[in-house]
Design a protein around this motif. Structure first.
Motif, PDB file in Angstrom:
ATOM      1  N   SER A  25      -0.940  -2.985  -1.483  1.00 35.96           N
ATOM      2  CA  SER A  25      -1.394  -1.633  -1.841  1.00 35.96           C
ATOM      3  C   SER A  25      -2.893  -1.595  -2.125  1.00 35.96           C
ATOM      4  O   SER A  25      -3.548  -0.565  -1.914  1.00 35.96           O
ATOM      5  CB  SER A  25      -0.610  -1.118  -3.050  1.00 35.96           C
ATOM      6  OG  SER A  25      -0.813  -1.948  -4.186  1.00 35.96           O
ATOM      7  N   GLU A  26      -3.464  -2.713  -2.561  1.00 39.68           N
ATOM      8  CA  GLU A  26      -4.902  -2.736  -2.834  1.00 39.68           C
ATOM      9  C   GLU A  26      -5.714  -2.512  -1.547  1.00 39.68           C
ATOM     10  O   GLU A  26      -6.784  -1.897  -1.592  1.00 39.68           O
ATOM     11  CB  GLU A  26      -5.297  -4.070  -3.481  1.00 39.68           C
ATOM     12  CG  GLU A  26      -4.836  -4.237  -4.923  1.00 39.68           C
ATOM     13  CD  GLU A  26      -3.363  -4.603  -5.047  1.00 39.68           C
ATOM     14  OE1 GLU A  26      -2.848  -4.597  -6.172  1.00 39.68           O
ATOM     15  OE2 GLU A  26      -2.729  -4.895  -3.993  1.00 39.68           O
ATOM     16  N   ASP A  29      -5.690   1.147  -1.003  1.00 37.20           N
ATOM     17  CA  ASP A  29      -6.648   1.762  -1.926  1.00 37.20           C
ATOM     18  C   ASP A  29      -8.049   1.749  -1.325  1.00 37.20           C
ATOM     19  O   ASP A  29      -8.753   2.775  -1.306  1.00 37.20           O
ATOM     20  CB  ASP A  29      -6.680   0.998  -3.261  1.00 37.20           C
ATOM     21  CG  ASP A  29      -5.416   1.148  -4.079  1.00 37.20           C
ATOM     22  OD1 ASP A  29      -4.751   2.195  -3.945  1.00 37.20           O
ATOM     23  OD2 ASP A  29      -5.104   0.226  -4.845  1.00 37.20           O
ATOM     24  N   MET A  34      -9.996   4.830  -2.718  1.00 40.34           N
ATOM     25  CA  MET A  34      -9.486   4.974  -4.085  1.00 40.34           C
ATOM     26  C   MET A  34      -9.869   3.745  -4.897  1.00 40.34           C
ATOM     27  O   MET A  34     -10.146   2.675  -4.341  1.00 40.34           O
ATOM     28  CB  MET A  34      -7.959   5.130  -4.083  1.00 40.34           C
ATOM     29  CG  MET A  34      -7.461   6.394  -3.425  1.00 40.34           C
ATOM     30  SD  MET A  34      -5.653   6.580  -3.586  1.00 40.34           S
ATOM     31  CE  MET A  34      -5.070   5.295  -2.467  1.00 40.34           C
ATOM     32  N   PRO A  35      -9.881   3.859  -6.228  1.00 40.28           N
ATOM     33  CA  PRO A  35     -10.116   2.673  -7.059  1.00 40.28           C
ATOM     34  C   PRO A  35      -9.062   1.610  -6.751  1.00 40.28           C
ATOM     35  O   PRO A  35      -7.873   1.917  -6.651  1.00 40.28           O
ATOM     36  CB  PRO A  35      -9.968   3.205  -8.488  1.00 40.28           C
ATOM     37  CG  PRO A  35     -10.249   4.669  -8.383  1.00 40.28           C
ATOM     38  CD  PRO A  35      -9.733   5.077  -7.039  1.00 40.28           C
ATOM     39  N   GLY A  37      -6.303  -0.851  -7.082  1.00 41.39           N
ATOM     40  CA  GLY A  37      -5.246  -0.961  -8.082  1.00 41.39           C
ATOM     41  C   GLY A  37      -4.600   0.366  -8.429  1.00 41.39           C
ATOM     42  O   GLY A  37      -3.628   0.406  -9.190  1.00 41.39           O
ATOM     43  N   LYS A  38      -5.097   1.468  -7.876  1.00 40.92           N
ATOM     44  CA  LYS A  38      -4.562   2.779  -8.243  1.00 40.92           C
ATOM     45  C   LYS A  38      -3.105   2.946  -7.803  1.00 40.92           C
ATOM     46  O   LYS A  38      -2.264   3.412  -8.586  1.00 40.92           O
ATOM     47  CB  LYS A  38      -5.406   3.893  -7.620  1.00 40.92           C
ATOM     48  CG  LYS A  38      -4.911   5.292  -7.975  1.00 40.92           C
ATOM     49  CD  LYS A  38      -5.816   6.380  -7.417  1.00 40.92           C
ATOM     50  CE  LYS A  38      -5.300   7.766  -7.801  1.00 40.92           C
ATOM     51  NZ  LYS A  38      -6.181   8.845  -7.305  1.00 40.92           N
ATOM     52  N   LEU A  39      -2.794   2.600  -6.563  1.00 46.42           N
ATOM     53  CA  LEU A  39      -1.417   2.770  -6.096  1.00 46.42           C
ATOM     54  C   LEU A  39      -0.448   1.919  -6.910  1.00 46.42           C
ATOM     55  O   LEU A  39       0.671   2.347  -7.207  1.00 46.42           O
ATOM     56  CB  LEU A  39      -1.301   2.420  -4.610  1.00 46.42           C
ATOM     57  CG  LEU A  39      -1.792   3.463  -3.619  1.00 46.42           C
ATOM     58  CD1 LEU A  39      -1.735   2.920  -2.194  1.00 46.42           C
ATOM     59  CD2 LEU A  39      -0.956   4.746  -3.713  1.00 46.42           C
ATOM     60  N   ARG A  40      -0.870   0.728  -7.280  1.00 50.34           N
ATOM     61  CA  ARG A  40       0.007  -0.155  -8.054  1.00 50.34           C
ATOM     62  C   ARG A  40       0.181   0.344  -9.488  1.00 50.34           C
ATOM     63  O   ARG A  40       1.298   0.397 -10.014  1.00 50.34           O
ATOM     64  CB  ARG A  40      -0.550  -1.581  -8.053  1.00 50.34           C
ATOM     65  CG  ARG A  40       0.381  -2.606  -8.684  1.00 50.34           C
ATOM     66  CD  ARG A  40      -0.278  -3.981  -8.687  1.00 50.34           C
ATOM     67  NE  ARG A  40      -0.468  -4.489  -7.340  1.00 50.34           N
ATOM     68  CZ  ARG A  40       0.398  -5.288  -6.723  1.00 50.34           C
ATOM     69  NH1 ARG A  40       1.517  -5.641  -7.328  1.00 50.34           N
ATOM     70  NH2 ARG A  40       0.141  -5.731  -5.508  1.00 50.34           N
ATOM     71  N   SER A  41      -0.925   0.711 -10.129  1.00 53.39           N
ATOM     72  CA  SER A  41      -0.866   1.085 -11.541  1.00 53.39           C
ATOM     73  C   SER A  41      -0.395   2.513 -11.765  1.00 53.39           C
ATOM     74  O   SER A  41       0.356   2.785 -12.707  1.00 53.39           O
ATOM     75  CB  SER A  41      -2.240   0.880 -12.193  1.00 53.39           C
ATOM     76  OG  SER A  41      -3.210   1.724 -11.585  1.00 53.39           O
ATOM     77  N   ARG A  42      -0.812   3.450 -10.910  1.00 55.36           N
ATOM     78  CA  ARG A  42      -0.482   4.858 -11.108  1.00 55.36           C
ATOM     79  C   ARG A  42       0.845   5.254 -10.465  1.00 55.36           C
ATOM     80  O   ARG A  42       1.583   6.071 -11.006  1.00 55.36           O
ATOM     81  CB  ARG A  42      -1.601   5.741 -10.536  1.00 55.36           C
ATOM     82  CG  ARG A  42      -2.907   5.671 -11.309  1.00 55.36           C
ATOM     83  CD  ARG A  42      -2.868   6.508 -12.575  1.00 55.36           C
ATOM     84  NE  ARG A  42      -2.603   7.901 -12.284  1.00 55.36           N
ATOM     85  CZ  ARG A  42      -3.527   8.790 -11.935  1.00 55.36           C
ATOM     86  NH1 ARG A  42      -4.781   8.408 -11.813  1.00 55.36           N
ATOM     87  NH2 ARG A  42      -3.193  10.049 -11.712  1.00 55.36           N
ATOM     88  N   GLU A 160      -5.098  10.274  -2.341  1.00 54.33           N
ATOM     89  CA  GLU A 160      -4.029  10.702  -3.245  1.00 54.33           C
ATOM     90  C   GLU A 160      -2.793  11.125  -2.471  1.00 54.33           C
ATOM     91  O   GLU A 160      -1.673  10.947  -2.927  1.00 54.33           O
ATOM     92  CB  GLU A 160      -4.510  11.866  -4.114  1.00 54.33           C
ATOM     93  CG  GLU A 160      -3.466  12.314  -5.140  1.00 54.33           C
ATOM     94  CD  GLU A 160      -3.936  13.493  -5.967  1.00 54.33           C
ATOM     95  OE1 GLU A 160      -3.197  13.884  -6.891  1.00 54.33           O
ATOM     96  OE2 GLU A 160      -5.025  14.026  -5.701  1.00 54.33           O
TER      97      GLU A 160
END
Length: 336
Positions: A25-26, A29, A34-35, A37-42, A160
């Protein structure tokens, strides 16, 4: 239609085919700006399945269908209908016609495409149930297939929205219960509706020079998704007479894993009852519920027949379309 005949319709086998190019996913991103780690964390998405060169909706759908037929020991020549649904295949011939050709089906095997986007699987299952229940068919393949990665690209949509969607297919073989056949799951009833007040939360349309005009209100859509899937599951529980504590799995649409966790919490059931599809594949569109249902059925095959439990279905589509249903284990022959 004879309701008793409709009640004796089984999903006898299933299969899933996801894009063979698995990407962390990184990397997605970065591609969508995107920042990291966003897909993993959000969203809770660890990896995404993208179609490789040579893979598309017809090839993925055909692969899943062939696997489902093989599992059921059913020949392609036995199919009376093939019903397909896709939110990304817009060419001609239609997806069902292309699958018909690839699978070398009989000329009098009918082909039909239904819409609904992420709700497409439930729409197709309900249509197939009606055809078999009315005596118009004995064996039907229901197929979902989407390839988002060639449409929702970084130069056309923002991260997004576009970074969530991936590529895959699912297939289910439906037949009438009876004879010596045992196993599979008996289809219950379906329920459908449309909450049109949320129609503007997600809209996608083409613009000149191949671009896409996307409206995506993620927060409003998330709230509506949780509220309506919770209502669908509550209604399924009421109509089926099956308590949520007795359900073995919830095969629902998964916009992202975080929303599934929240839905499980609000329904008061374990997250373990929701097959974790989106976590390792991303949002498969019309195949998300299919992949979840397939996984639930596969998990059940590891249990003794007496220990297998019902499965609840719930999904949403743009509009805001919604639907649900249920399946119960079939452990013996039933006279049709």
């Amino acid at each position: 239609m004879d309701l008793a005949r409709t009640a004796n319709i089984l999903v006898s086998s299933s299969a899933v085919a996801t894009g063979s190019h698995i990407i962390p996913s990184e990397d997605v991103d970065r591609a969508f700006g995107m920042p990291v780690g966003k897909l993993r964390s959000r969203a809770g998405i660890e990896s995404l399945a993208y179609a490789a060169e040579g893979e598309n909706e017809p090839t993925l759908g055909a692969r899943a269908t062939q696997d489902a037929l093989r599992t059921a020991a059913c020949g392609a020549h036995q199919l009376d209908w093939i019903i397909a649904t896709s939110e990304t295949h817009h060419g001609y011939p239609s997806l069902s016609a292309q699958l018909h050709s690839r699978l070398l089906l009989r000329e009098d095997c009918a082909a039909l495409d239904v819409g609904g986007a992420c709700l497409g699987l439930l729409n197709a299952l309900a249509v197939a149930q009606a055809f078999i229940g009315s005596g118009q068919a004995q064996f039907i393949a229901v197929v979902t297939a989407d390839v988002h990665s060639r449409t929702l690209t970084p130069d056309r949509v923002d991260g997004e929205f576009g970074g969530l969607f991936v590529d895959g297919a699912s297939a289910f073989l439906l037949r009438r219960a009876g004879g010596d056949f045992s196993g599979g799951y008996r289809l219950g009833d379906f329920l459908f509706g449309c909450a049109g007040q949320y129609a503007a939360a997600i809209q996608v349309s083409g613009v000149k020079e191949g671009g896409l005009d996307v409206t995506f209100d993620g927060e409003a859509l998330s709230r509506a998704a949780i509220t309506h899937m919770e209502k669908v599951l509550a209604t399924v529980e009421l109509r089926s007479g099956i308590s949520r504590s007795s359900v073995g799995a919830f095969a629902t649409h998964q916009p992202n894993p975080r929303l599934v966790t929240l839905l499980a919490k609000q329904r008061g059931v374990s997250t373990d009852k929701f097959p974790r599809i989106a976590r390792t594949s991303g949002n498969l569109g019309s195949s998300t519920s299919g992949a979840a249902l397939h996984q639930a059925m596969q998990n059940a095959t590891k249990l003794p027949s007496a220990a297998r439990r019902p499965i609840f279905l719930a999904s949403l589509g743009p509009g805001l379309l919604f639907g649900g249903g249920w399946l119960t284990p079939h452990n013996g022959s039933v006279r049709a």
